[in-house]
Scaffold this motif. Structure first.
Motif, PDB file in Angstrom:
ATOM      1  N   UNK A   8       0.850  -1.192   0.000  1.00 51.31           N
ATOM      2  CA  UNK A   8       0.000   0.000   0.000  1.00 51.31           C
ATOM      3  C   UNK A   8       0.887   1.244   0.000  1.00 51.31           C
ATOM      4  N   UNK A   9       1.451   1.549  -1.156  1.00 52.63           N
ATOM      5  CA  UNK A   9       2.376   2.680  -1.232  1.00 52.63           C
ATOM      6  C   UNK A   9       1.702   4.006  -0.898  1.00 52.63           C
ATOM      7  N   UNK A  10       0.391   4.086  -1.161  1.00 56.10           N
ATOM      8  CA  UNK A  10      -0.317   5.322  -0.805  1.00 56.10           C
ATOM      9  C   UNK A  10      -0.288   5.539   0.708  1.00 56.10           C
ATOM     10  N   UNK A  41     -12.160   5.983  -2.599  1.00 57.29           N
ATOM     11  CA  UNK A  41     -11.365   7.108  -2.102  1.00 57.29           C
ATOM     12  C   UNK A  41      -9.883   7.002  -2.408  1.00 57.29           C
ATOM     13  N   UNK A  42      -9.334   5.773  -2.442  1.00 58.41           N
ATOM     14  CA  UNK A  42      -7.887   5.704  -2.721  1.00 58.41           C
ATOM     15  C   UNK A  42      -7.578   5.452  -4.199  1.00 58.41           C
ATOM     16  N   UNK A  43      -8.590   5.230  -5.016  1.00 59.69           N
ATOM     17  CA  UNK A  43      -8.311   4.962  -6.437  1.00 59.69           C
ATOM     18  C   UNK A  43      -7.537   6.096  -7.134  1.00 59.69           C
ATOM     19  N   UNK A  66     -13.901  -2.140   3.907  1.00 56.69           N
ATOM     20  CA  UNK A  66     -14.253  -0.783   3.490  1.00 56.69           C
ATOM     21  C   UNK A  66     -15.290  -0.832   2.384  1.00 56.69           C
ATOM     22  N   UNK A  67     -16.280  -1.697   2.561  1.00 60.10           N
ATOM     23  CA  UNK A  67     -17.274  -1.822   1.500  1.00 60.10           C
ATOM     24  C   UNK A  67     -18.227  -0.631   1.544  1.00 60.10           C
ATOM     25  N   UNK A  72     -24.228  -2.591  -4.718  1.00 57.99           N
ATOM     26  CA  UNK A  72     -24.553  -2.479  -6.137  1.00 57.99           C
ATOM     27  C   UNK A  72     -23.882  -1.245  -6.733  1.00 57.99           C
ATOM     28  N   UNK A  73     -23.976  -0.160  -5.960  1.00 56.27           N
ATOM     29  CA  UNK A  73     -23.369   1.089  -6.399  1.00 56.27           C
ATOM     30  C   UNK A  73     -21.854   0.926  -6.517  1.00 56.27           C
ATOM     31  N   UNK A  74     -21.269   0.177  -5.570  1.00 54.60           N
ATOM     32  CA  UNK A  74     -19.828  -0.080  -5.595  1.00 54.60           C
ATOM     33  C   UNK A  74     -19.426  -0.757  -6.885  1.00 54.60           C
ATOM     34  N   UNK A  75     -20.151  -1.785  -7.252  1.00 54.93           N
ATOM     35  CA  UNK A  75     -19.831  -2.525  -8.476  1.00 54.93           C
ATOM     36  C   UNK A  75     -19.970  -1.623  -9.703  1.00 54.93           C
ATOM     37  N   UNK A  76     -20.981  -0.766  -9.679  1.00 56.53           N
ATOM     38  CA  UNK A  76     -21.176   0.151 -10.813  1.00 56.53           C
ATOM     39  C   UNK A  76     -20.022   1.135 -10.940  1.00 56.53           C
TER      40      UNK A  76
END
Ligand SMILES: [Zn+2]
Length: 261
Positions: A8-10, A41-43, A66-67, A72-76
C-alpha cells in the motif's frame, strides 16, 4: 529480481519519504510493485502513483472492511472506472477484494455479494484478482468455487493450512507470501509454505503493515520483499537461483507483465 505483489504505497507515503522508499526498493532489486485498491477514495491516489513511477502498478477494487453502503453502487463505480484505468496500462488486477470476519460476521452477506461482483468484473475484463481473507477461508473457498476467477490471481498474505492453500491452488490462484514466514512462531504457515508447489508462490510485503520478524513496530516497505525471499529460500531448502527465478516468473505471468525483464 523481485516483484512486491501487494504494498500500500499510498499509505507508506503518509508515513515515509516515498522517493527514498522507491529508491531503496530499486536498490533491493524490486522491479515492480502492485498497489491494491481499497475503495473509491484511494483509487485516484494510486492511479496517480502509477502514473508518476514506472515501476508502480495498481489494482482497483473494494477491500471487504471498506465496502460501500450500497454494494450495487460499488460494483457500478468499479465498472465505470475500469476502462480508463486499463487504458493507462498500469491497472493489472481487480482488488483487493475478499472476506474479512475478524470483527464478526455482521457484514457477511454484503461482503460476499461484493466479492462475487468483483470476481465477475475481473472475468469480464480478463483480469486477475487480488484476494484478501481473514478468518474466512472456508467461506471464501466455497464462494470462489461458485464464482470462479477465470484469470487467476493471488490470495494475499496467506496464513493457513496446507489443505486450504491447495484448495486455492486448485482454483488457479497463487499464494502470496509475506513477512509472516519470518516468524519462528508461525509454524503452521511455515510448514505449509515449505510444502507448496514452487509454481504457486508469489512475494509481497503488505507495506506499511506486517513488519518482518526483528522489525516489529517499524514501518514496512517494499525493499523488505528481498528478506521475505531469503526466508523462503531457507525454509524450502532449495537452490537460491531456482526459487528466485521461479517466483519472478510466477508474478510476471499472474499479472501479465510483459514490459519488464
Ligand atoms: Zn492489503
Amino acid at each position: 529480481m523481485m516483484i512486491d505483489t501487494h504494498c500500500h504505497l499510498d499509505l507508506v507515503a503518509k508515513k515515509k519519504n516515498l522517493h527514498q522508499v522507491l529508491k531503496e526498493a530499486k536498490r533491493a532489486e524490486v522491479r515492480a510493485m502492485i498497489v491494491p485498491g481499497i475503495n473509491v477514495n484511494n483509487w485516484p491516489e494510486i492511479e496517480q502513483l502509477a502514473h508518476e513511477h514506472s515501476d508502480v502498478y495498481f489494482a482497483l477494487g473494494f477491500h471487504p472492511l471498506f465496502i460501500e453502503e450500497n454494494c450495487k453502487q460499488g460494483a457500478e463505480q468499479l465498472l465505470e472506472r475500469i476502462p480508463l484505468a486499463l487504458a493507462s496500462k498500469k491497472c493489472v488486477a481487480i482488488g483487493e477484494c475478499g472476506l474479512d470476519f475478524y470483527f464478526g460476521r455482521e457484514q457477511e452477506s454484503q461482503q460476499k455479494m461484493l466479492l462475487a461482483e468483483q470476481v465477475r468484473i475481473a472475468n469480464q475484463f480478463q483480469l486477475p484478482v487480488i484476494l484478501h481473507c481473514r478468518k474466512a477461508h472456508q467461506d471464501m473457498i466455497s464462494l470462489l468455487k461458485q464464482h470462479r476467477p477465470l484469470y487467476g490471481g493471488v490470495i494475499h498474505g496467506f496464513s493457513g493450512s496446507y489443505q486450504q492453500a491447495m484448495d486455492y491452488v486448485m482454483l488457479g490462484l497463487k499464494i502470496g507470501i509475506g513477512g509472516v514466514i519470518t516468524y519462528e512462531r508461525a509454524r503452521k504457515t511455515r510448514t505449509t509454505i515449505a510444502a507448496l508447489p514452487l509454481e504457486s508462490l508469489v512475494l509481497e510485503t503488505d507495506a506499511p503493515d506486517m513488519p518482518l520478524s526483528g522489525y516489529q513496530g517499524q514501518i514496512n516497505e517494499p525493499k523488505m520483499v528481498n528478506m521475505v525471499l531469503s526466508s523462503l529460500i531457507v525454509l524450502r531448502n532449495e537452490n537460491e537461483q531456482t526459487v528466485t527465478s521461479q517466483l519472478w516468473k510466477n508474478s510476471k505471468s499472474t499479472f501479465n507483465f510483459c514490459d519488464i525483464n
